[in-house]
Design a protein around this motif. Structure first.
Motif, PDB file in Angstrom:
ATOM      1  N   ALA A 262       0.831  -1.209   0.000  1.00 35.40           N
ATOM      2  CA  ALA A 262       0.000   0.000   0.000  1.00 35.40           C
ATOM      3  C   ALA A 262       0.863   1.256   0.000  1.00 35.40           C
ATOM      4  N   VAL A 263       1.921   1.273   0.819  1.00 35.84           N
ATOM      5  CA  VAL A 263       2.823   2.423   0.850  1.00 35.84           C
ATOM      6  C   VAL A 263       3.529   2.586  -0.490  1.00 35.84           C
ATOM      7  N   GLY A 264       3.999   1.465  -1.063  1.00 35.99           N
ATOM      8  CA  GLY A 264       4.691   1.518  -2.342  1.00 35.99           C
ATOM      9  C   GLY A 264       3.820   2.074  -3.448  1.00 35.99           C
ATOM     10  N   LEU A 265       2.563   1.608  -3.534  1.00 39.96           N
ATOM     11  CA  LEU A 265       1.653   2.117  -4.553  1.00 39.96           C
ATOM     12  C   LEU A 265       1.313   3.582  -4.297  1.00 39.96           C
ATOM     13  N   GLY A 266       1.201   3.978  -3.020  1.00 40.05           N
ATOM     14  CA  GLY A 266       0.939   5.378  -2.705  1.00 40.05           C
ATOM     15  C   GLY A 266       2.065   6.286  -3.160  1.00 40.05           C
ATOM     16  N   VAL A 267       3.312   5.818  -2.983  1.00 40.84           N
ATOM     17  CA  VAL A 267       4.467   6.606  -3.433  1.00 40.84           C
ATOM     18  C   VAL A 267       4.488   6.699  -4.959  1.00 40.84           C
ATOM     19  N   LEU A 268       4.251   5.585  -5.639  1.00 37.76           N
ATOM     20  CA  LEU A 268       4.276   5.572  -7.102  1.00 37.76           C
ATOM     21  C   LEU A 268       3.170   6.417  -7.713  1.00 37.76           C
ATOM     22  N   SER A 269       2.062   6.573  -7.006  1.00 42.05           N
ATOM     23  CA  SER A 269       0.926   7.323  -7.555  1.00 42.05           C
ATOM     24  C   SER A 269       1.195   8.825  -7.641  1.00 42.05           C
ATOM     25  N   HIS A 270       2.170   9.341  -6.856  1.00 39.90           N
ATOM     26  CA  HIS A 270       2.487  10.774  -6.783  1.00 39.90           C
ATOM     27  C   HIS A 270       1.319  11.600  -6.245  1.00 39.90           C
ATOM     28  N   VAL A 271       0.347  10.962  -5.641  1.00 39.90           N
ATOM     29  CA  VAL A 271      -0.749  11.683  -5.004  1.00 39.90           C
ATOM     30  C   VAL A 271      -0.255  12.167  -3.644  1.00 39.90           C
ATOM     31  N   PRO A 272      -0.533  13.419  -3.256  1.00 43.37           N
ATOM     32  CA  PRO A 272      -0.080  13.909  -1.948  1.00 43.37           C
ATOM     33  C   PRO A 272      -0.444  12.966  -0.815  1.00 43.37           C
ATOM     34  N   ALA A 273       0.581  12.514  -0.085  1.00 44.51           N
ATOM     35  CA  ALA A 273       0.427  11.609   1.054  1.00 44.51           C
ATOM     36  C   ALA A 273      -0.193  10.270   0.658  1.00 44.51           C
ATOM     37  N   GLY A 274      -0.232   9.948  -0.647  1.00 39.75           N
ATOM     38  CA  GLY A 274      -0.859   8.703  -1.095  1.00 39.75           C
ATOM     39  C   GLY A 274      -2.327   8.628  -0.767  1.00 39.75           C
ATOM     40  N   LEU A 275      -2.963   9.797  -0.607  1.00 36.41           N
ATOM     41  CA  LEU A 275      -4.347   9.872  -0.159  1.00 36.41           C
ATOM     42  C   LEU A 275      -5.272   9.141  -1.135  1.00 36.41           C
ATOM     43  N   GLY A 276      -6.037   8.201  -0.628  1.00 39.84           N
ATOM     44  CA  GLY A 276      -6.966   7.439  -1.446  1.00 39.84           C
ATOM     45  C   GLY A 276      -6.350   6.169  -1.979  1.00 39.84           C
ATOM     46  N   VAL A 277      -5.115   6.236  -2.453  1.00 42.99           N
ATOM     47  CA  VAL A 277      -4.440   5.050  -2.984  1.00 42.99           C
ATOM     48  C   VAL A 277      -4.127   4.086  -1.847  1.00 42.99           C
ATOM     49  N   PHE A 278      -3.501   4.589  -0.798  1.00 43.50           N
ATOM     50  CA  PHE A 278      -3.179   3.770   0.366  1.00 43.50           C
ATOM     51  C   PHE A 278      -4.450   3.158   0.958  1.00 43.50           C
ATOM     52  N   GLU A 279      -5.490   3.971   1.102  1.00 41.83           N
ATOM     53  CA  GLU A 279      -6.745   3.500   1.704  1.00 41.83           C
ATOM     54  C   GLU A 279      -7.386   2.417   0.854  1.00 41.83           C
ATOM     55  N   ALA A 280      -7.332   2.579  -0.486  1.00 43.63           N
ATOM     56  CA  ALA A 280      -7.964   1.600  -1.369  1.00 43.63           C
ATOM     57  C   ALA A 280      -7.314   0.229  -1.225  1.00 43.63           C
ATOM     58  N   VAL A 281      -5.991   0.190  -1.123  1.00 39.53           N
ATOM     59  CA  VAL A 281      -5.285  -1.090  -0.986  1.00 39.53           C
ATOM     60  C   VAL A 281      -5.632  -1.751   0.346  1.00 39.53           C
ATOM     61  N   ILE A 282      -5.629  -0.980   1.420  1.00 39.21           N
ATOM     62  CA  ILE A 282      -5.926  -1.545   2.745  1.00 39.21           C
ATOM     63  C   ILE A 282      -7.360  -2.050   2.807  1.00 39.21           C
ATOM     64  N   VAL A 283      -8.313  -1.265   2.306  1.00 35.13           N
ATOM     65  CA  VAL A 283      -9.723  -1.677   2.348  1.00 35.13           C
ATOM     66  C   VAL A 283      -9.939  -2.927   1.510  1.00 35.13           C
ATOM     67  N   ALA A 284      -9.350  -2.960   0.313  1.00 31.98           N
ATOM     68  CA  ALA A 284      -9.519  -4.118  -0.553  1.00 31.98           C
ATOM     69  C   ALA A 284      -8.916  -5.379   0.059  1.00 31.98           C
ATOM     70  N   SER A 285      -7.823  -5.221   0.804  1.00 40.14           N
ATOM     71  CA  SER A 285      -7.143  -6.389   1.370  1.00 40.14           C
ATOM     72  C   SER A 285      -7.776  -6.874   2.663  1.00 40.14           C
TER      73      SER A 285
END
Length: 868
Positions: A262-285
């Protein structure tokens, strides 16, 4: 047929070239659009994953978290940030610099508190490090290497942990990426194998070449140590979230793998603080195992504990340092130097967080008991107005946050007013004590650090840059997703907009979101429609007289270039100092540091930056010294090495001994060739101007060159007659000359215009310089400025910045374009001390554009640059 094929291939190459040109020109805008698309896609994913979840369930799950879990999460947050400080410790060790650990730990903690929360350029951890470490004595290239080391260390460590994690939890991530789990594991194995090969190849700190790409990696021991630090950091930060989850949700090893992905995908997304990307991975998992409502509640609490709490603690520590006026003890003094300019960035980041809080609170419902209480005391129109205005205040707070980061006094006053108004509205609209408490904390921080916000500037002249507009778009997208999630059971109809009731929460949220969206759109349009770059007029008359008087009273001889009259002048408010500058394209380029007392520099530097920005241009400082780097860093600019300035200590000049043998031979040869040296006073120069002009014309014709400007003088009678001129005669005719630049302090002398005719014997300029230095020494001058050697002294060490590596490569292989090595070799004959000189500008592509604009300004345009 062959001709048709060739024409088709030519057209195809032309089309590809046009596309590449389009992508290169619009890279920043495409990147911003891509970031918004990523947040929109992951927002849609979260909305889909939470189809069966209701807002009240999330609030209940959040309230059910035990205090013991919260306390444990806070403990592991502290451990994570402790581990993060060792990134900077290792980086300093690697670049062979030592700084007190308290100052390093404070800088690293603040950098990560800001970087984790804001996550984008203007408020990144790199800006924190640059401002802090420049005040602790690190050079810009050392800070750049430190940041590169930290970034690379974290990136490689995260890549290893993420790939190892994919091997364990590939089936959880596959649905999110659309890639089969087997393929994900294969990619992970391939990446791990590649990293292992590179690590083995660079085990002794050697260079690793992959085609044209050169990687300079630390040795295997340093890499291993940094991997351990990354693993400890990820383990501690993962545990922060893990202890907040319901017991028995998943085993800790499996959760660590999910968290790393989740952290890795958040960093790759370039979204500030990985907002939304990090949450999506955790919720899906974890949504099925723990319940989506519980996971969402825990994620909100995790963001508060791991992101917001360290930021608040950092602000408290920084304000405490400011208020206590620490001094005396070396550790305490270094803490104050490191923290003196980080407080505005921390408060600006907090303002961003609270702006998001105000916007989101506008689209979320008020607790029923709070509404029932308000209904007894506050009329409905006041509640409706407070709800709507509080959201707009959130937008306003976001806008002034940039001004806080720049230390604008107007931004400080605006933030204080917004915080006071928002506190009142938060209580009136929903009795939101927590919201009001956070705003009060910001208000106290602003009041305690008032003295740091001392830059007079027009707040309305500060157009938001593209990263800030991207962050604004992320906030609007986030508010939209939250609005849809909270009121997903409310059927939309046009009548919703006109419903005004105590219980009508959805209409209230819709109106607040509409106000924020319209306001954000207006701000974005206003910021993108920059004003046209205004022309700047060269100084003349009384301005020139004032500037020359200031030049004569200070030590920098090169400041006499103001006498050319081809540059504009900006004086400090008290008139004791000035900046000389020119404009090319969208760059306002200041030549050298400000001229005048050093204590007048900070305000004048900011005055220049503000004026450039208000005219829609970038502020650039060309050929500045290391003395003012901390002032430029405070203004949010970065330094990039241009080359080295050669200075000769005239007090120790004795042309004796073996190292001066070659120069002594040149002097002796000049005497044998009949060269005669003399210095002509300004009053006597008009009589020899025709001879000087003939020498100058012959020199230009021989070198197929044209007159330059800005940082170089030209053959202008007014300029040449202002100060003495050194001449060489042979058989009664002038064959070479150089105008001498001096000031009344007799601290430094220099030359600018150096011309010799084809009739001058070989080595004539060596003879002229040697004789001139002896003359200035006898006149009581202390230093002789030989000028700058471009691209000299660029770093050759591991993890050198890209700017240095490119400059070094051009220095080594660019002799066909400019005599880099020859110029340095000529200056080295006089055994000078080398002082670094820098180009100062904001980050991104601005330094490259600024250097191009400076080159065109000096050469008089593209034609002048090509023709020499």
């Amino acid at each position: 047929m062959a001709s048709s094929t060739e024409e088709f291939e030519a057209e195809d190459q032309q089309d590809r070239g046009a596309w590449r040109l389009f992508l290169r020109r619009n890279q920043r805008y495409l990147s911003a659009i891509g970031t918004l698309l990523v947040i929109a896609l992951f927002g849609a994913a979260i909305f889909h994953l939470t189809a069966e979840v209701r807002y009240d369930d999330v609030v209940s799950a959040l309230a059910d978290t035990s205090r013991r879990s919260v306390a444990t999460a806070i403990l592991f947050t502290g451990l994570s940030f402790l581990a993060l400080t060792f990134y900077d410790v290792s980086a300093l060790d690697y670049i062979e610099r030592k700084l007190p650990y308290p100052a390093v730990a404070l800088t690293a903690a603040c950098a990560y508190a800001v970087g984790n929360t804001a996550g984008f350029g203007p408020l990144s951890g790199g800006a924190i490090r640059y401002r802090s470490y420049s005040r602790l004595g690190l050079k810009p290239e050392e800070i750049a290497r430190l940041i590169a080391f930290v970034t690379l260390a974290f990136g490689l460590g995260l890549a290893v942990v993420t790939c190892l994690s994919l091997l364990a939890v590939g089936e959880y991530v596959a649905p999110l990426t659309g890639i089969d789990a087997a393929w994900l594991r294969a990619i992970a194995v391939f990446v791990l194998a590649g990293l292992l090969v590179v690590l083995i190849a660079a085990r002794s700190g050697r260079e690793v070449r992959i085609g044209r790409l050169v990687l300079r990696l630390p040795d295997s021991q340093t890499c291993s140590r940094q991997f351990l630090v990354t693993a400890l950091d990820l383990a501690a930060s993962a545990t922060v979230l893990y202890v907040l989850l319901p017991a028995g949700t998943v085993g800790w090893p499996a959760f660590l793998a999910i968290y790393a992905v989740a952290v890795g995908l958040g960093v790759l997304s370039h979204v500030p603080a990985g907002l939304g990307v990090f949450e999506a991975v955790i919720v899906a998992s974890l949504g099925r195992a723990a319940g989506v409502d519980a996971v969402l509640g825990v994620l909100v609490l995790y963001r508060v504990i791991y992101h917001l709490l360290p930021l608040l603690i950092a602000i408290v520590v920084m304000i405490g340092i400011e208020l206590r006026q620490l001094a005396g003890h070396p550790a305490a003094s270094s803490l104050r130097r490191a923290g003196g300019r980080m407080t505005p960035l921390l408060l600006a980041t907090l303002a961003l967080v609270l702006a998001l809080m105000l916007v989101l609170s506008g689209v979320t419902p008020t607790p029923d008991e709070n509404l029932a209480f308000l209904a007894n005391y506050v009329p409905l129109p006041i509640i409706e107005g407070a709800h709507f205005l509080a959201s707009l205040l959130g937008l306003a707070l976001f806008i002034v946050a940039r001004g806080l980061a720049l230390r604008l006094d107007g931004a400080w006053w605006a933030s204080v007013a917004i915080a006071l108004a928002a506190i009142l509205l938060s209580l009136v609209k929903a009795v939101a004590l927590g919201e009001a408490g956070m705003l009060a904390f910001l208000l106290v921080g602003l009041l305690a650090s008032r003295r740091l916000f001392n830059r007079p500037a027009s707040l309305f002249g500060q157009a938001l840059t593209l990263p800030w507009l991207t962050a604004l778009g992320v906030i609007c997208f986030g508010a939209f997703v939250v609005l849809l999630f909270v009121y997903r059971d409310v059927a939309y109809s046009h009548e919703l907009w006109w419903q005004f009731e105590f219980s009508a929460e959805a209409p209230r949220g819709l109106r607040a979101f509409l106000g924020v969206t319209i306001g954000a759109s207006a701000v974005a349009i206003w910021s993108l429609m920059r004003p046209a770059a205004a022309a700047v007029a060269p100084a003349c008359g009384q301005e020139m007289e004032r500037a020359v008087a200031i030049v004569d009273a200070q030590d920098m001889s090169d400041a006499n270039l103001v006498r050319m009259g081809d540059k504009s002048i900006m004086f400090s408010a008290d008139g004791r100092a000035f900046i000389m500058y020119g404009r090319w394209a969208r760059s306002w380029i200041a030549l050298f540091d400000p001229v005048g007392p050093v204590d007048a520099w900070p305000d004048l530097i900011w005055q220049f930056i503000e004026a450039a920005r208000s005219n829609g241009c970038r502020a650039v400082f060309y050929q500045v010294s290391a003395r003012g780097l901390s002032h430029y860093a405070d203004a949010g600019l970065r330094a990039f090495r241009l080359g080295e300035l050669a200075e000769v200590d005239l007090q120790r000049l004795e042309m004796k001994g073996g190292k001066w043998a070659n120069l002594r031979q040149q002097v002796s040869r000049g005497i044998r060739d009949g060269l005669e040296f003399s210095v002509v006073a300004p009053a006597e120069i008009p009589a020899i101007l025709p001879e000087l002009g003939a020498v100058s014309d012959a020199w230009l014709a021989h070198h197929n060159a044209r007159e330059k400007g800005f940082s170089l003088g030209a053959f202008d009678p007014r300029y040449l007659t202002a100060q003495p001129v050194a001449i060489l005669k042979r058989q009664g005719r002038i064959v070479a000359f150089a105008n001498i630049l001096i000031t009344g302090t007799r601290e430094e002398g220099s030359v600018d215009l150096m011309r010799f005719s084809p009739e001058a014997p070989k080595g004539a300029m060596d003879f002229l310089f040697a004789q001139l230095m002896e003359y200035l020494k006898n006149e009581g001058y202390r230093r002789f400025n030989l000028g700058m050697a471009p691209l000299s002294g660029m770093s050759e060490r591991r993890l050198a910045p890209v700017w240095d590596r490119a400059g070094r490569a051009f220095y080594e292989h660019g002799e066909r374009f400019y005599n880099f090595k020859g110029l340095r070799a000529f200056k080295s004959k006089f055994h000078p001390q080398w002082q670094p000189r820098y180009l100062v500008a904001s980050g991104g592509f601005n330094p490259i554009l600024a250097l191009m604009d400076a080159t065109f300004l000096i050469g008089g345009g593209l034609k002048g640059v090509i023709r020499k």
